[in-house]
Design a protein around this motif. Structure first.
Motif, PDB file in Angstrom:
ATOM      1  N   ILE A 144      -1.747  -2.180   9.512  1.00  0.00           N
ATOM      2  CA  ILE A 144      -1.194  -1.972   8.287  1.00  0.00           C
ATOM      3  C   ILE A 144      -0.949  -0.679   8.039  1.00  0.00           C
ATOM      4  O   ILE A 144      -0.585   0.678   7.792  1.00  0.00           O
TER       5      ILE A 144
ATOM      6  N   ALA B  73      -5.688   3.791  -3.155  1.00  0.00           N
ATOM      7  CA  ALA B  73      -6.326   4.145  -2.734  1.00  0.00           C
ATOM      8  C   ALA B  73      -7.724   3.366  -1.687  1.00  0.00           C
ATOM      9  O   ALA B  73      -8.166   3.878  -0.390  1.00  0.00           O
TER      10      ALA B  73
ATOM     11  N   LEU C 277     -16.626   6.858  11.022  1.00  0.00           N
ATOM     12  CA  LEU C 277     -16.025   6.327  10.334  1.00  0.00           C
ATOM     13  C   LEU C 277     -15.510   7.330   9.516  1.00  0.00           C
ATOM     14  O   LEU C 277     -14.604   7.521   8.699  1.00  0.00           O
TER      15      LEU C 277
ATOM     16  N   LEU D  98      -8.817   0.807  -0.790  1.00  0.00           N
ATOM     17  CA  LEU D  98      -7.848  -0.755   0.351  1.00  0.00           C
ATOM     18  C   LEU D  98      -7.516   0.232   1.718  1.00  0.00           C
ATOM     19  O   LEU D  98      -8.158   0.488   2.556  1.00  0.00           O
ATOM     20  N   ILE D  99      -6.693   1.692   1.229  1.00  0.00           N
ATOM     21  CA  ILE D  99      -6.199   2.433   2.104  1.00  0.00           C
ATOM     22  C   ILE D  99      -7.972   2.909   3.189  1.00  0.00           C
ATOM     23  O   ILE D  99      -8.008   2.781   4.198  1.00  0.00           O
ATOM     24  N   ALA D 100      -8.829   3.540   2.232  1.00  0.00           N
ATOM     25  CA  ALA D 100      -9.849   4.092   2.497  1.00  0.00           C
ATOM     26  C   ALA D 100     -10.766   3.177   3.413  1.00  0.00           C
ATOM     27  O   ALA D 100     -10.812   3.398   4.354  1.00  0.00           O
TER      28      ALA D 100
ATOM     29  N   LEU E  27       0.686  -1.300  -0.009  1.00  0.00           N
ATOM     30  CA  LEU E  27      -0.059  -0.051  -0.108  1.00  0.00           C
ATOM     31  C   LEU E  27       0.487   1.578  -0.583  1.00  0.00           C
ATOM     32  O   LEU E  27       0.649   2.287  -0.290  1.00  0.00           O
TER      33      LEU E  27
ATOM     34  N   VAL F 234      -9.564   0.775   4.852  1.00  0.00           N
ATOM     35  CA  VAL F 234      -8.153   0.187   6.364  1.00  0.00           C
ATOM     36  C   VAL F 234      -8.689   1.360   7.763  1.00  0.00           C
ATOM     37  O   VAL F 234      -9.290   0.784   8.366  1.00  0.00           O
ATOM     38  N   VAL F 235      -7.755   2.328   7.015  1.00  0.00           N
ATOM     39  CA  VAL F 235      -9.523   3.171   7.652  1.00  0.00           C
ATOM     40  C   VAL F 235     -10.435   3.191   7.903  1.00  0.00           C
ATOM     41  O   VAL F 235     -10.514   3.607   9.961  1.00  0.00           O
ATOM     42  N   GLY F 236     -10.966   3.545   7.388  1.00  0.00           N
ATOM     43  CA  GLY F 236     -13.220   2.446   7.982  1.00  0.00           C
ATOM     44  C   GLY F 236     -13.151   1.904   9.063  1.00  0.00           C
ATOM     45  O   GLY F 236     -13.079   1.357  10.113  1.00  0.00           O
TER      46      GLY F 236
ATOM     47  N   VAL G 196     -12.682   8.703   6.908  1.00  0.00           N
ATOM     48  CA  VAL G 196     -11.871   8.007   6.433  1.00  0.00           C
ATOM     49  C   VAL G 196     -12.050   9.657   4.383  1.00  0.00           C
ATOM     50  O   VAL G 196     -11.271   9.659   3.592  1.00  0.00           O
TER      51      VAL G 196
ATOM     52  N   MET H  52      -4.765  11.726   0.724  1.00  0.00           N
ATOM     53  CA  MET H  52      -4.207  11.563  -0.523  1.00  0.00           C
ATOM     54  C   MET H  52      -3.481  11.858  -1.122  1.00  0.00           C
ATOM     55  O   MET H  52      -2.782  11.998  -2.574  1.00  0.00           O
TER      56      MET H  52
END
Lengths: 384, 404
Positions: free
Chosen positions: A261, A211, B392, A213-215, A202, A217-219, B396, B403
């Motif tokens: 992660i 991008a 959440l 996938l990162i979102a 990532l 993970v953050v969620g 996000v 990013m």
């Protein structure tokens, strides 16, 4: 800066004073438990733990040796005499005042002689030595003495012996300690490996969907694990894992991954691009770059997450209760053991305090040894 | 012992298996599937590089999907079905049953109190500790001592505080600090000063600070806009101010029973606050560490300039420092909010939701594992999820913004 802002010395004193007060306030609860774990049951219920740090003054009822016992009574210069020490042997307690009747317990000072019935006398010294005399032979039980004694602080390791090494399984923390360790170590190491690979991809590999996938993970970082209990327990029962270590390891791995992660990716992104590109130009594969360059450089982030996950799995109650502990209770962990002790031995503070401190000790050691990494991880994990 | 060997074996298999998977799958990709030689070497390298990232993220994605994403969907589904009718779809019946239970509303009410008080108090104490320790020589030592409760489990902390709240009959020595202190008060002038005037003054100070901060936000809206987010902040602060004022009034009107040892954890209305104290004690260290880093990050020039302009230390703090760390305060606040929403161990260990201390997470545990009512349990889990989801979405949204 300091000499401008701190120019008012009264304010600076106020700051020092407030910090001392704050620190003491924050330490006070833990110290209470620690001190209590070194006291006997009688001491704990006899006085508050804060009194145990100073010499305590107590009113005690003592008794001399029974004159009927063999060899106790001597005849010295025509006087029947019983000599000895009221505490058994000269200990650390000091008598200040004493009396021979419960209605006048402070009638005599140390070294004074009290006149009893029938010409008997008794003399008591500060360290508890007494001399009880009578013109005729003494009979019956020993003479009672009511004394006000100052006892210096006294602590014992007996509770720890009891809780850690006793054979009695209901109070024993030894088994729970090893169970906790068994849960914790795999549950700390396995997510690191899985997360490190994903974090590298990532951070440094370009692919469509990165991008998102990162979102994701953050969620998932904030999804309460309460939601996972029933579906996963059902899943574990369904595929035959059931309740046990494997289940709890898998669960901790899954729940720890988002943070792992996230932390590792944030750290790896900050590594210098040049190193990685040079390695690529020299023909290193991604796998080599990852194992030879990224992993060693990411040590601080790996350590941060390892501490988080260790503290979290060590201190966890809910996941262990749902995924690990079955009806036999063979696999109980320390947190669960303590909750059960709270139920069955709610008033036995010597056991509770010691058991709790056994479970707190390891995280505290880790905390003080690796605080730097913990702070770094917290800063990376929450400040964006 | 057997379990320990199993643990070692699992570490070995888990770690070894992961490494082996990554190594072999990469080898397979490079040597067998798309070898970087022959006629198609160039095309093969490109293809291999398109697939490789997925090899790296695959195990993590499977684990995340199975252990976090799937349960959200599954729990939602369970909340709509009834286990006793063979998992038949029952619509919102579980939710209906739940909102008809007084215990649920008790849990909701307590959770709301927890949600306001614990983050507010932890952040306030943390900010205070960070600011006070910032410029003194032994500050880092003081900080690590205040930070220490972070390492203590909720269960351990519960035991620690149960000792503090412990009650003995009046004729015995009190071993809980709370009652030992309480019994020192006898209703005289000293008691009036300490138990009525002092708390009332503290509450008024709190009200003044929150009202002042809200006023600052109001000015900021006029100058810089951002009415929505600042409006929410003002609303929350206004509520806290009102709470402070009512508590200040309550300090004078409440009836104190002097000379009686109180069983603190069974006093409805007070006991929830006493449970919150445990979490505040733990979370203050966290807030302090983060906020202290933020305070250090403030450019010195801004502070020096304000001092040269004649600002006093309080003005420096509230007008120069606070606005610059407001972003961090929000982060700290939301992080503690998340912890609060999931708080389970403390209530479970100390009162188990009795005496009106129920919270959602413990209510859910009760439903799932004591009443064996998966439908209502799942429904209450969904309520927790619902409460978490604004955070959440916010997280996000911020991550996406960063990013791009």
């Amino acid at each position: 800066m300091d000499n401008i802002a701190g120019s008012k010395s009264s304010l600076s004193w106020a700051v020092h004073f407030s910090v001392v007060a704050l620190v003491l306030l924050w330490l006070f609860p833990t110290v209470g438990l620690l001190v209590s774990s070194f006291r006997t049951a009688d001491q704990i219920s006899g006085s508050g733990w804060w009194q145990s740090l100073f010499p305590t003054q107590q009113n005690v009822t003592l008794r001399s040796a029974d004159p009927d016992d063999e060899g106790v009574q001597l005849v010295v210069a025509g006087v029947y005499t019983v000599e000895g020490n009221l505490f058994g042997s000269a200990g650390s307690s000091t008598i200040t005042v004493w009396g021979t009747s419960s209605r006048a317990i402070d009638a005599y000072k140390v070294g004074e002689t009290a006149e009893l019935k029938d010409g008997e006398t008794i003399t008591v010294q500060a360290n508890g030595d007494y001399r009880w005399t009578s013109p005729v032979e003494l009979t019956g039980r020993g003479q009672r003495v009511f004394a006000t004694a100052t006892t210096p602080p006294e602590f014992t390791l007996g509770n720890y012996e009891n809780v850690l090494f006793s054979a009695d399984s209901t109070d024993s923390m030894a088994k729970a300690f090893f169970n906790t360790l068994t849960v914790t170590i795999p549950a700390t190491i396995i997510p690191i490996v899985i997360a490190a690979f994903a974090a590298y991809a990532l951070a440094w590999m370009d692919f469509p969907g990165r991008a998102i996938l990162i979102a994701i993970v953050v969620g998932l970082l904030v999804v309460p694990l309460q939601l996972a209990l029933i579906p996963l327990l059902r899943l574990h029962l369904g595929i035959g894992i059931g309740k046990g270590y494997l289940g709890v390891w898998l669960a901790h791995t899954g729940f720890g991954l988002p943070l792992a992660i996230y932390l590792l990716r944030n750290y790896m992104v900050g590594l210098p691009r040049d190193i990685i590109e040079n390695a690529r130009v020299d023909g290193a594969t991604d796998f080599q770059i990852f194992t030879k360059i990224i992993l060693p450089l990411s040590f601080p982030a790996l350590a941060s997450f390892a501490i988080f996950q260790f503290l979290w799995t060590w201190n966890d109650l809910l996941v262990a209760k749902v995924f690990l502990i079955d009806a036999t209770g063979e696999t109980t962990v320390m947190t669960n053991q303590i909750v059960e002790l709270l139920g069955t031995r709610g008033g036995n503070w010597e056991i509770l305090a010691t058991a709790a401190f056994v479970s707190i000790a390891v995280p505290l050691l880790v905390f003080f040894a690796m605080q730097k990494y913990l702070v770094r991880g917290l800063l990376a994990g929450s400040v964006k | 012992m057997e379990a320990a060997y199993k643990g070692l074996l699992t570490i070995f298999l888990g770690v070894g298996g992961c490494l082996l998977y990554f190594y072999l799958s990469n080898q397979f990709l490079d040597k067998v599937l798309y070898p970087a030689k022959g006629v198609n070497a160039g095309r093969n390298i490109n293809r291999a590089n398109m697939i490789r990232p997925w090899l790296f993220v695959l195990p993590a994605m499977i684990a995340l999907g199975l252990y976090l994403a799937y349960p959200v969907v599954a729990t939602f589904w369970y909340s709509l079905t009834d286990r006793n009718q063979g998992d038949a779809f029952v619509g919102l019946a579980n939710y209906q049953q739940m909102i008809n239970e007084p215990k649920f509303w008790e849990a909701m009410r307590n959770n709301m109190l927890w949600l306001v008080i614990v983050p507010a108090a932890s952040t306030a104490f943390g900010l205070m500790a960070a600011q006070l320790t910032d410029r003194i020589g032994w500050g880092s030592f003081a900080k690590s001592l205040i930070f220490m409760p972070m390492a203590i489990s909720f269960v351990g902390a519960s035991v620690i505080f149960k000792l503090i709240y412990d009650t003995r009959p009046v004729d015995q020595a009190q071993i809980g600090v709370m009652n030992a202190v309480w019994l020192q008060f006898e209703g005289g002038i000293g008691s009036w000063l300490i138990l009525r005037l002092l708390p009332a003054l503290l509450m008024l100070c709190g009200a003044a600070i929150t009202a002042y901060t809200a006023y600052g936000f109001l000015l900021a809206i006029r100058e810089k806009g951002g009415a929505f987010v600042r409006g929410i902040a003002i609303g929350i602060l206004a509520l806290i101010t009102l709470a402070f004022l009512s508590l200040a009034l309550g300090a004078f009107t409440s009836v104190h029973r002097y000379g009686e040892a109180q069983t603190w954890l069974t006093l409805p209305g007070w006991n929830s606050f006493l449970l919150m104290v445990v979490l505040i004690w733990i979370q203050t260290g966290f807030a302090m560490v983060i906020l202290s880093a933020a305070l250090r990050g403030i450019p010195e020039e801004t502070i020096e300039a304000s001092i040269v302009d004649g600002a006093n230390p309080f003005q420096v703090f509230f007008k120069i420092k606070m606005p610059q760390i407001s972003g961090t305060i929000v982060v700290v606040w939301t992080t503690i909010t998340l912890v609060v929403l999931k708080v389970f161990d403390i209530v479970f260990a100390m009162t188990n939701g009795q005496w009106e201390t129920q919270v959602l997470a413990n209510y859910m545990y009760d439903k799932l594992f004591r009443a064996n009512d998966w439908g209502v349990g799942s429904a209450s889990a969904m309520i927790i999820m619902l409460l978490v989801s604004p955070i959440l979405i916010w997280n996000v949204y911020n991550a996406r913004k960063e990013m791009s």
